[in-house]
Design an enzyme around this catalytic site. Structure first.
Site, PDB file in Angstrom:
ATOM      1  N   ASP A  37     -34.179 -77.642 -25.147  1.00  0.00           N
ATOM      2  CA  ASP A  37     -33.913 -76.325 -25.724  1.00  0.00           C
ATOM      3  C   ASP A  37     -33.018 -75.554 -24.767  1.00  0.00           C
ATOM      4  OD1 ASP A  37     -34.077 -73.885 -27.253  1.00  0.00           O
ATOM      5  OD2 ASP A  37     -35.989 -74.603 -28.027  1.00  0.00           O
ATOM      6  N   ASP A  59     -27.666 -76.916 -24.283  1.00  0.00           N
ATOM      7  CA  ASP A  59     -26.995 -76.274 -25.402  1.00  0.00           C
ATOM      8  C   ASP A  59     -26.619 -77.393 -26.369  1.00  0.00           C
ATOM      9  OD1 ASP A  59     -25.141 -75.197 -27.183  1.00  0.00           O
ATOM     10  OD2 ASP A  59     -24.113 -74.002 -25.667  1.00  0.00           O
ATOM     11  N   ASN A  86     -32.483 -80.972 -34.157  1.00  0.00           N
ATOM     12  CA  ASN A  86     -33.093 -79.889 -34.918  1.00  0.00           C
ATOM     13  C   ASN A  86     -32.563 -78.503 -34.555  1.00  0.00           C
ATOM     14  OD1 ASN A  86     -35.481 -78.440 -36.313  1.00  0.00           O
ATOM     15  ND2 ASN A  86     -35.732 -77.877 -34.157  1.00  0.00           N
ATOM     16  N   TYR A 152     -23.926 -69.929 -42.037  1.00  0.00           N
ATOM     17  CA  TYR A 152     -25.093 -70.816 -41.950  1.00  0.00           C
ATOM     18  C   TYR A 152     -25.057 -71.860 -43.071  1.00  0.00           C
ATOM     19  CZ  TYR A 152     -30.032 -72.176 -41.605  1.00  0.00           C
ATOM     20  OH  TYR A 152     -31.200 -72.881 -41.466  1.00  0.00           O
ATOM     21  N   LYS A 156     -24.793 -76.013 -42.701  1.00  0.00           N
ATOM     22  CA  LYS A 156     -25.854 -76.911 -43.149  1.00  0.00           C
ATOM     23  C   LYS A 156     -25.373 -77.863 -44.254  1.00  0.00           C
ATOM     24  CE  LYS A 156     -28.991 -75.430 -40.306  1.00  0.00           C
ATOM     25  NZ  LYS A 156     -29.486 -76.301 -39.219  1.00  0.00           N
ATOM     26  N   THR A 187     -40.538 -69.653 -38.647  1.00  0.00           N
ATOM     27  CA  THR A 187     -40.055 -70.074 -37.338  1.00  0.00           C
ATOM     28  C   THR A 187     -39.592 -68.834 -36.575  1.00  0.00           C
ATOM     29  OG1 THR A 187     -37.764 -70.358 -38.063  1.00  0.00           O
ATOM     30  CG2 THR A 187     -39.250 -72.251 -38.340  1.00  0.00           C
TER      31      THR A 187
END
Length: 263
Positions: A37, A59, A86, A152, A156, A187
């Site tokens: 992370d 990163d 992820n 976004y 995706k 989340t």
């Protein structure tokens, strides 16, 4: 079950949400996990899991960092079997005309270039072990409009296509590549939405547009990612699996309650 006994696994975005739940699940089923992370969440989850986990700050959109994570898995565990790419960022909710180039560039760098780099550097190492799995986190926002910002959603959609292209280009390697497409999930990215709904007494409105009429918990998505990473999904390849309570199963229609006749 011990589906991941002896398996070397990298989870990016492991510090919170779906990544955190997946890191726990992989480790609980015998996996040895590199928890990656960009912040100290990687250290916290690795410490919580214990000797089956190793932390690395990285990163996801930086090639040098991805190479370091893969090299750490090889050095620590002797190779790599599973990559769960992820990590992602939301980029806010600005529309096309309010989105500047810097914002969409950063979203694409993390959300799309990140999975590309994960495949590029993990796949050869996984192939060296005789095969394994790469799982990417896409989104229902990548399937059709209405579930995320332009930046976004575009990122995706790219992840979904990348999974299919990578599966084809890895033909004969026994490396499978699939994506999960989460719907509304609690989340770190969506925490403000869930917190607001609870404070306002409107929890019943969360996820009301899907047939299950609720949002998801990270563990529900982690279980699907783990399935795709495991030998249980040995013949699943190049697919994008929607995990969204049924949200993407229909075009907009008049909602009908179970057991009631539509008017």
């Amino acid at each position: 079950m011990m589906r991941f006994k002896g398996k070397s696994i990298i989870v990016t975005g492991a510090g919170s949400g779906i990544g955190r739940a997946a890191a726990w699940l992989f480790a609980s089923e015998g996996g040895r996990v590199i928890c990656a992370d960009i912040n100290d969440g990687a250290d916290r989850i690795a410490e919580e899991i214990g000797d089956r986990a190793t932390a690395i700050r990285m990163d996801a959109g930086c090639e040098e960092d991805v190479v370091r994570a893969v090299d750490l898995a090889v050095a620590t565990h002797g190779g790599l079997d599973i990559m769960f790419a992820n990590a992602g960022i939301s980029g806010g909710m600005a529309n096309i005309f309010d989105t500047d180039v810097a914002l969409i560039t950063d979203v694409l760098r993390v959300n799309l270039i990140g999975p590309f780099l994960a495949i590029k550097h993990a796949a050869p190492r996984i192939a060296e072990r005789g095969g394994g799995a790469i799982v990417l986190t896409a989104s229902v926002a990548g399937i059709r409009s209405g579930a995320g910002s332009p930046a976004y959603s575009a990122s995706k959609a790219g992840v979904i296509n990348l999974a299919a292209v990578a599966a084809q280009q890895l033909s004969g390697s026994n490396v499978r590549v699939n994506a999960i497409c989460p719907g509304l999930t609690e989340t770190g990215m969506t925490k403000p939405t869930f917190d607001y709904a609870r404070e306002a007494g409107k929890v019943d409105r969360i996820g009301r547009l899907n047939p299950l009429r609720r949002g998801a918990q990270p563990e529900e998505l982690a279980k699907v990612a783990a399935f795709l990473a495991s030998d249980d999904a040995s013949y699943v390849n190049g697919q994008a699996i929607a995990v969204d309570g049924g949200l993407s199963s229909s075009h907009p229609v008049t909602k009908q309650e179970y057991g009631k006749t539509a008017v």
